[in-house]
Scaffold this active site. Structure first.
Site, mmCIF file in Angstrom:
data_model
loop_
_atom_site.group_PDB
_atom_site.id
_atom_site.type_symbol
_atom_site.label_atom_id
_atom_site.label_comp_id
_atom_site.label_asym_id
_atom_site.label_seq_id
_atom_site.Cartn_x
_atom_site.Cartn_y
_atom_site.Cartn_z
ATOM 1 N N GLU A 49 0.787 -1.120 0.106
ATOM 2 C CA GLU A 49 -0.209 0.000 0.132
ATOM 3 C C GLU A 49 0.876 1.275 0.011
ATOM 4 O OE1 GLU A 49 -3.439 0.373 0.078
ATOM 5 O OE2 GLU A 49 -3.673 -1.916 -0.352
ATOM 6 N N ASP A 67 -7.988 5.938 -8.415
ATOM 7 C CA ASP A 67 -8.492 4.716 -8.632
ATOM 8 C C ASP A 67 -10.017 4.642 -8.519
ATOM 9 O OD1 ASP A 67 -8.944 5.075 -5.909
ATOM 10 O OD2 ASP A 67 -8.115 3.249 -5.105
ATOM 11 N N THR A 72 -7.507 8.359 -0.665
ATOM 12 C CA THR A 72 -7.035 6.947 0.155
ATOM 13 C C THR A 72 -6.098 7.527 1.280
ATOM 14 O OG1 THR A 72 -7.263 5.740 -1.915
ATOM 15 C CG2 THR A 72 -5.782 4.949 -0.168
#
Length: 264
Positions: A49, A67, A72
């Site tokens: 990640e 995405d 995020t």
């Protein structure tokens, strides 16, 4: 084959030789929820990640990676577009009203299900990083990670009879795909795997089943452009399976997205 993560009792003759029997308790099988194994899991996920083993440095992480999930952020990639970031900020606000992120709750509710930044820009990322200095926010991130991702993965893995590695494979899949009802969710991936192989709890071979699950995981990843690089499976999890390291014992060596990692 993995054994259930519970201790069992067995009767054996007493060492005293007096004819009585004593109860010997075998140690519980280690699961991914063992603190040392959990730390390994956090590092491996962070390598994928965040390209770093230092997962505790990721509380302050936040960006839009393009995405389709909006921002995020945090130790497990909470997303503004998928609801888990909203749940996190709600929990943080319940525990600490008036925190620096509380004012964004209406915007987080509005952007849920989209990649929109409406009501979040321009200061949300700055305020997220400020919140990440608060131990209460770090604890909230830990607790939501466990509630939504880690604990369900470990529980399902144990019920399927897979060991530490299998439980980690489940965890990484839930982290990336969630556990909704869509064809690429964790439950759908598991269903595809079960159509190909039985898990140990049903008398199947653990390696065969894990490979079937990883095959299904790769298929799911390739359905989405943002996840089409499958190296976190191919050059990491699959390597551990091939090496029969079903207990995820150290030392560990793997690659993700071309970067090499090692845990002693």
């Amino acid at each position: 084959m993995a054994v259930p993560a519970t201790a069992f009792a067995a009767n054996s003759p007493s060492d005293a030789g007096d004819g009585r029997s004593t109860t010997a308790v075998a140690p519980a099988a280690v699961g991914l929820d063992d603190p040392a194994k959990k730390e390994i899991a956090m590092k491996i996920v962070s390598s994928a990640e965040n390209s770093s083993l230092d997962w505790k440095a990721q509380y302050k992480y936040i960006e839009d990676i393009g995405d389709g999930r909006g921002y995020t952020a945090g130790i497990i990639g909470f997303c503004s577009g998928t609801g888990d970031m909203l749940d996190l900020v709600e929990l943080y606000t319940q525990r600490k009203p008036g925190n620096v992120l509380a004012k964004y709750l209406p915007a987080l509710r509005n952007v849920d299900g989209s990649d929109s930044h409406a009501g979040l820009d321009p200061n949300f990322t700055k305020d997220w990083k400020k919140a990440a200095e608060d131990s209460a926010f770090k604890t909230a991130q830990n607790d939501e990670r466990d509630r939504v991702y880690f604990n369900p993965a470990v529980s399902r893995g144990k019920s399927d009879g897979v060991g530490v590695l299998g439980q980690f494979i489940y965890y990484d899949a839930i982290v990336m795909h969630g556990d909704g009802g869509d064809p690429t969710s964790f439950s759908s991936i598991r269903k595809r795997a079960l159509a190909k192989a039985k898990p140990p709890a049903q008398g199947g071979n653990e390696k065969t089943y894990l490979n079937a699950f990883l095959d299904a995981r790769v298929w799911a990843m390739k359905q989405e452009e943002a996840h089409e690089d499958t190296s976190r499976v191919d050059t990491a999890q699959r390597v551990f399976v091939q090496k029969n390291n079903l207990n995820l014992n150290t030392p560990l060596d793997w690659k993700v997205y071309g970067d090499s990692f090692h845990i002693d």
